[in-house]
Design a protein around this motif. Sequence first.
Motif, mmCIF file in Angstrom:
data_model
loop_
_atom_site.group_PDB
_atom_site.id
_atom_site.type_symbol
_atom_site.label_atom_id
_atom_site.label_comp_id
_atom_site.label_asym_id
_atom_site.label_seq_id
_atom_site.Cartn_x
_atom_site.Cartn_y
_atom_site.Cartn_z
ATOM 1 N N ILE A 102 -7.274 -1.162 -5.933
ATOM 2 C CA ILE A 102 -7.338 -1.776 -4.570
ATOM 3 C C ILE A 102 -8.433 -2.480 -4.435
ATOM 4 N N LEU B 11 -7.257 2.087 2.337
ATOM 5 C CA LEU B 11 -5.938 1.757 1.699
ATOM 6 C C LEU B 11 -5.153 0.681 2.130
ATOM 7 N N HIS B 12 -5.022 0.385 3.611
ATOM 8 C CA HIS B 12 -4.554 -0.694 4.303
ATOM 9 C C HIS B 12 -5.343 -1.888 4.527
ATOM 10 N N ALA C 183 0.725 -1.211 -0.029
ATOM 11 C CA ALA C 183 -0.052 0.117 -0.088
ATOM 12 C C ALA C 183 0.625 1.259 0.018
ATOM 13 N N ARG D 125 -6.184 -4.999 -0.994
ATOM 14 C CA ARG D 125 -4.898 -5.504 -1.490
ATOM 15 C C ARG D 125 -4.550 -4.854 -2.742
ATOM 16 N N CYS D 126 -3.485 -3.968 -2.714
ATOM 17 C CA CYS D 126 -3.067 -3.141 -3.824
ATOM 18 C C CYS D 126 -2.424 -3.764 -4.814
#
Length: 155
Positions: A55, A36-37, A14, A40-41
């Motif tokens: 994401i 964001l965290h 991330a 999964r990016c």
Amino acid sequence: MDVLAALEIKAVAADAVPRDLLLEADESWEAVSDYLHRGRCYGAFLAGDMVGEYILLHTRPFTAEVVNIAVSPAFRRRGIGGAMLHHAAERARAEGFRKLEIGTGNSGFGQMALYARCGFRMEWIDRGFFTLHYPNPILEEGMPCTDMVRMGMLL
């Protein structure tokens, strides 16, 4: 050069996703920071440079959502967004999800067309989503963005 033949989409941390790219898809850093965290990016790379990202977030049983997808302005309209959406569907399917969802603003006609071409169908409208959750008014193509258009596909 065939951009799609040279495109590599892979998982990234991330913290490796450039903030300006994330903000191309969601102008609220507060909102981006919220998810964001938790997801999964994935980054889309050309010659080692990240030119796109998305994401994938587990939202409900058997359901994942693409909560942020963006392509750098210089690389738009070359098939990268569609390639990332197909990658997202493949990843979600491989991870056992049965449905993939995505949302966009009511004024995001280009995004809605792309999502429909990739197999998403309109499902419902979350009326007032952007006026309720975003502190500043959003304008796209001179139109107020007030509602979230929710789209989905069965995997």
